[in-house]
Structures are given as structure tokens and as C-alpha cells.
Scaffold this active site. Structure first.
Site, PDB file in Angstrom:
ATOM      1  N   LYS A  43      29.594  15.067  -7.744  1.00  0.00           N
ATOM      2  CA  LYS A  43      30.274  14.845  -9.027  1.00  0.00           C
ATOM      3  C   LYS A  43      31.537  15.695  -9.084  1.00  0.00           C
ATOM      4  O   LYS A  43      31.490  16.922  -8.970  1.00  0.00           O
ATOM      5  CB  LYS A  43      29.355  15.207 -10.192  1.00  0.00           C
ATOM      6  CG  LYS A  43      29.994  14.932 -11.556  1.00  0.00           C
ATOM      7  CD  LYS A  43      28.975  15.073 -12.675  1.00  0.00           C
ATOM      8  CE  LYS A  43      28.912  16.452 -13.246  1.00  0.00           C
ATOM      9  NZ  LYS A  43      30.094  16.856 -14.021  1.00  0.00           N
ATOM     10  N   ASP A  70      33.801  12.223 -12.829  1.00  0.00           N
ATOM     11  CA  ASP A  70      33.377  12.460 -14.216  1.00  0.00           C
ATOM     12  C   ASP A  70      34.546  12.995 -15.045  1.00  0.00           C
ATOM     13  O   ASP A  70      34.619  14.186 -15.322  1.00  0.00           O
ATOM     14  CB  ASP A  70      32.203  13.450 -14.203  1.00  0.00           C
ATOM     15  CG  ASP A  70      31.623  13.697 -15.585  1.00  0.00           C
ATOM     16  OD1 ASP A  70      31.803  12.840 -16.467  1.00  0.00           O
ATOM     17  OD2 ASP A  70      30.991  14.756 -15.782  1.00  0.00           O
ATOM     18  N   LYS A  72      35.427  11.518 -18.051  1.00  0.00           N
ATOM     19  CA  LYS A  72      35.142  11.181 -19.454  1.00  0.00           C
ATOM     20  C   LYS A  72      36.387  10.644 -20.156  1.00  0.00           C
ATOM     21  O   LYS A  72      36.902  11.214 -21.120  1.00  0.00           O
ATOM     22  CB  LYS A  72      34.590  12.400 -20.201  1.00  0.00           C
ATOM     23  CG  LYS A  72      33.286  12.930 -19.618  1.00  0.00           C
ATOM     24  CD  LYS A  72      32.722  14.063 -20.426  1.00  0.00           C
ATOM     25  CE  LYS A  72      31.383  14.551 -19.914  1.00  0.00           C
ATOM     26  NZ  LYS A  72      31.430  15.192 -18.583  1.00  0.00           N
ATOM     27  N   ASP A  75      41.020   6.930 -24.414  1.00  0.00           N
ATOM     28  CA  ASP A  75      42.427   6.717 -24.801  1.00  0.00           C
ATOM     29  C   ASP A  75      42.531   5.274 -25.294  1.00  0.00           C
ATOM     30  O   ASP A  75      41.498   4.612 -25.480  1.00  0.00           O
ATOM     31  CB  ASP A  75      43.335   6.971 -23.579  1.00  0.00           C
ATOM     32  CG  ASP A  75      44.743   7.426 -23.974  1.00  0.00           C
ATOM     33  OD1 ASP A  75      45.306   6.832 -24.916  1.00  0.00           O
ATOM     34  OD2 ASP A  75      45.274   8.356 -23.346  1.00  0.00           O
ATOM     35  N   THR A 130      26.367  16.925 -25.071  1.00  0.00           N
ATOM     36  CA  THR A 130      25.179  17.773 -25.301  1.00  0.00           C
ATOM     37  C   THR A 130      25.558  19.105 -25.943  1.00  0.00           C
ATOM     38  O   THR A 130      24.701  19.834 -26.409  1.00  0.00           O
ATOM     39  CB  THR A 130      24.392  18.017 -23.998  1.00  0.00           C
ATOM     40  OG1 THR A 130      25.315  18.268 -22.955  1.00  0.00           O
ATOM     41  CG2 THR A 130      23.530  16.839 -23.650  1.00  0.00           C
ATOM     42  N   ARG A 225      24.662  24.428 -10.898  1.00  0.00           N
ATOM     43  CA  ARG A 225      24.458  25.830 -10.509  1.00  0.00           C
ATOM     44  C   ARG A 225      23.206  26.142  -9.707  1.00  0.00           C
ATOM     45  O   ARG A 225      23.283  26.974  -8.789  1.00  0.00           O
ATOM     46  CB  ARG A 225      24.569  26.717 -11.758  1.00  0.00           C
ATOM     47  CG  ARG A 225      26.020  26.853 -12.206  1.00  0.00           C
ATOM     48  CD  ARG A 225      26.140  27.277 -13.643  1.00  0.00           C
ATOM     49  NE  ARG A 225      25.686  26.234 -14.546  1.00  0.00           N
ATOM     50  CZ  ARG A 225      25.702  26.335 -15.877  1.00  0.00           C
ATOM     51  NH1 ARG A 225      26.136  27.453 -16.444  1.00  0.00           N
ATOM     52  NH2 ARG A 225      25.296  25.340 -16.636  1.00  0.00           N
TER      53      ARG A 225
HETATM   54  O1  C5P Z   1      25.234  23.749 -13.497  1.00  0.00           O
HETATM   55  P1  C5P Z   1      24.580  22.613 -14.239  1.00  0.00           P
HETATM   56  O2  C5P Z   1      23.412  21.995 -13.492  1.00  0.00           O
HETATM   57  O3  C5P Z   1      24.218  22.980 -15.659  1.00  0.00           O
HETATM   58  O4  C5P Z   1      25.711  21.494 -14.290  1.00  0.00           O
HETATM   59  C1  C5P Z   1      25.549  20.285 -15.006  1.00  0.00           C
HETATM   60  C2  C5P Z   1      26.735  19.398 -14.827  1.00  0.00           C
HETATM   61  O5  C5P Z   1      26.553  18.245 -15.627  1.00  0.00           O
HETATM   62  C3  C5P Z   1      28.054  20.033 -15.256  1.00  0.00           C
HETATM   63  O6  C5P Z   1      29.079  19.499 -14.420  1.00  0.00           O
HETATM   64  C4  C5P Z   1      28.220  19.558 -16.676  1.00  0.00           C
HETATM   65  O7  C5P Z   1      29.574  19.463 -17.067  1.00  0.00           O
HETATM   66  C5  C5P Z   1      27.625  18.153 -16.584  1.00  0.00           C
HETATM   67  N1  C5P Z   1      27.172  17.596 -17.860  1.00  0.00           N
HETATM   68  C6  C5P Z   1      26.235  18.226 -18.663  1.00  0.00           C
HETATM   69  N2  C5P Z   1      25.879  17.664 -19.861  1.00  0.00           N
HETATM   70  C7  C5P Z   1      26.415  16.504 -20.235  1.00  0.00           C
HETATM   71  C8  C5P Z   1      27.354  15.841 -19.433  1.00  0.00           C
HETATM   72  C9  C5P Z   1      27.709  16.432 -18.229  1.00  0.00           C
HETATM   73  O8  C5P Z   1      25.724  19.299 -18.307  1.00  0.00           O
HETATM   74  N3  C5P Z   1      26.038  15.942 -21.359  1.00  0.00           N
END
Ligand code: C5P
Length: 245
Positions: A43, A70, A72, A75, A130, A225
Site C-alpha cells: 500500500k 491509497d 483517497k 474532487d 476511522t 507497523r
Molecule cells: O501501522 P498500521 O497497521 O496501523 O497501519 C495501517 C494503515 O492503514 C495506515 O497506512 C493507515 O493510514 C491505513 N488506514 C487506517 N484506517 C483507515 C484507512 C487506512 O489505518 N480507516
């Protein structure tokens, strides 16, 4: 009782999407190399896209990696449709648009991409972020419409109209996925907020393990992470892939 769609889903694989949340392309590429031939999607979000640019995505694709772009997008319909075409030209497999952009915007993207079927990525809709709680959601909906609406109602409303406008799927939280699968069985579901057992939840308020997300019906899970900060990212990926199989 287990639904037919979910039963069918449980005989297929849940995909793993690795979030490349890095400020620099070289650091992102280091992780990609460490994961070698693992069968995952990568991603690329706005931070990495703004530093590494389309060239970084081209390099991933050149290395036969699967990419989820991603950004998002949100526009006017024509602008988003043309941006979606550029994403498709990069050979990405999935891309995101904000459902709040409206039905005309989503239809414009779907129409634009239908003219290049061989390159068409999955169009994924982002409903309510979220990071929004009911108070934030009420703030925006009240300002826009005069009525305060909670997150659950907003998500249900947005997804319900979007499914008729040409989206292939949506991004949703672990807590919503089972309900979304039940109410909108045709939609592909991508679920972030995934934490393997024993890993910290960081700033994710609502988390699930890979196994739980699969049982809830997720078609794909996003993990950042727990993989990028691990001492041995490839061992973490192998374990998650085992849980998702
Ligand atoms: O590090 P982690 O597993 O929390 O990363 C989650 C990824 O998913 C990040 O790139 C975050 O921006 C993305 N994301 C999210 N919640 C959303 C949409 C995307 O955590 N609703």
C-alpha cells in the site's frame, strides 16, 4: 447461521496488504526487498507517493509487485476520473476514492476506468475515516446538512448508495466488516487496524487479529507497523499469511 457468501469466502484466501508508511522511497524499498517473494500487496499512501512519486510505484510494478494506491481521491468528478486514469496507467491493482465525493464523482471514475478494462484497478470507497468519532462526525454532518448524524448511520448510508455507483469495494474498520459483508455481500472489503496477537495496537482504537478479521469476512487486511517495525519483518509476514490461509 453462516451466510453463503461468507462460506464461499472462507474457502478462498484473505490477502495481506503491507502498508509502506515511510517518508522516503529507499526505506520503503528496503522493506519490500526484505519481504522478497512473499505473496502480498504493497500500500502506497500520500506520504510515500509525495516523496517517491509515480516513479516509485513504477519501480514496484517493474519488480512485479502488486500495488494498492491509497490516495483517497476527492474532487470534482472530471478531476477525480482523470486522476483515476493516471493511477490505472501505473498498473496499480486497487485505488481509493472518498465516498463523500458523491455519486457523480464515483460514477465518473467507474466510467473512465471502464474504457480501459485491461488496466482497471479495483475502486475502493472510503466511507467515514476511522479517526472520526461520533462527535467529529456530528460536527461535519450538522455543518453540512443541519442534522447531526453518527458514524454508524453515515457509514451505512454512504456504502449503500456507493454500491450502485460502480465501486468494487470499501475500506472499513474491523468492527464494521462482518455487518458490511452481511448487508453488502457483493463488495470487496479491505480492513486496516489489524494486529497479530501480542503486538501493540499503537494509535488504532479498534483492532482485530488477522485470524479474527478473516473469520469476520475480510477479503484483505492492511498491516503496517507490526511489520515495518519488526526485527524480522519477513517472519511476521509468514506468520500472518499462515493465519490468513
Ligand atoms: O501501522 P498500521 O497497521 O496501523 O497501519 C495501517 C494503515 O492503514 C495506515 O497506512 C493507515 O493510514 C491505513 N488506514 C487506517 N484506517 C483507515 C484507512 C487506512 O489505518 N480507516
Amino acid at each position: 447461521m453462516i451466510g453463503v457468501q461468507l462460506k464461499k469466502h472462507l474457502t478462498s484466501k484473505t490477502e495481506l496488504i503491507v502498508a509502506l508508511d515511510f517518508p522516503r522511497a529507499d526505506r520503503a524499498m528496503e522493506l519490500v526487498k526484505k519481504l522478497g517473494l512473499a505473496s502480498v500487496l504493497f500500500k502506497v499512501g500520500s506520504e510515500l507517493f509525495l516523496s517517491g512519486g509515480p516513479d516509485f510505484v513504477r519501480e514496484l510494478v517493474h519488480q512485479k509487485k502488486r500495488v494498492f494506491l491509497d490516495l483517497k481521491l476527492h474532487d470534482i468528478p472530471n478531476t477525480v476520473a482523470k486522476a483515476a486514469r493516471q493511477a490505472a496507467m501505473l498498473h496499480v491493482e486497487m485505488m481509493t476514492v472518498h465516498l463523500a465525493g458523491g455519486s457523480a464523482m464515483i460514477r465518473a471514475v467507474a466510467d473512465e476506468l471502464s474504457s480501459i478494462p485491461e488496466l482497471k484497478p479495483k475502486i475502493l470507497g472510503v466511507s467515514v475515516l476511522t479517526s472520526f468519532d461520533d462527535v467529529r462526525c456530528a460536527e461535519v454532518t450538522k455543518a453540512m446538512t443541519g442534522h447531526a448524524i453518527d458514524v454508524k448511520t453515515s457509514v451505512a448510508g454512504l456504502v449503500s448508495y456507493a454500491q450502485n455507483c460502480g465501486v468494487d469495494g470499501i475500506v472499513c474498520s474491523p468492527l464494521e466488516v462482518a455487518q458490511v459483508r452481511k448487508d453488502f455481500p457483493a463488495l470487496y472489503t479491505v480492513v486496516p487496524g489489524i494486529r497479530p496477537e501480542g503486538t501493540p495496537s499503537n494509535d488504532q482504537a479498534r483492532v482485530m487479529t488477522p485470524k479474527e478479521a478473516r473469520s469476520a469476512g475480510a477479503h484483505a487486511v492492511v498491516v503496517g507497523r507490526p511489520i515495518s517495525e519488526a526485527k524480522d519483518p519477513s517472519a511476521v509476514v509468514e506468520k500472518i499469511l499462515g493465519d490468513l490461509a
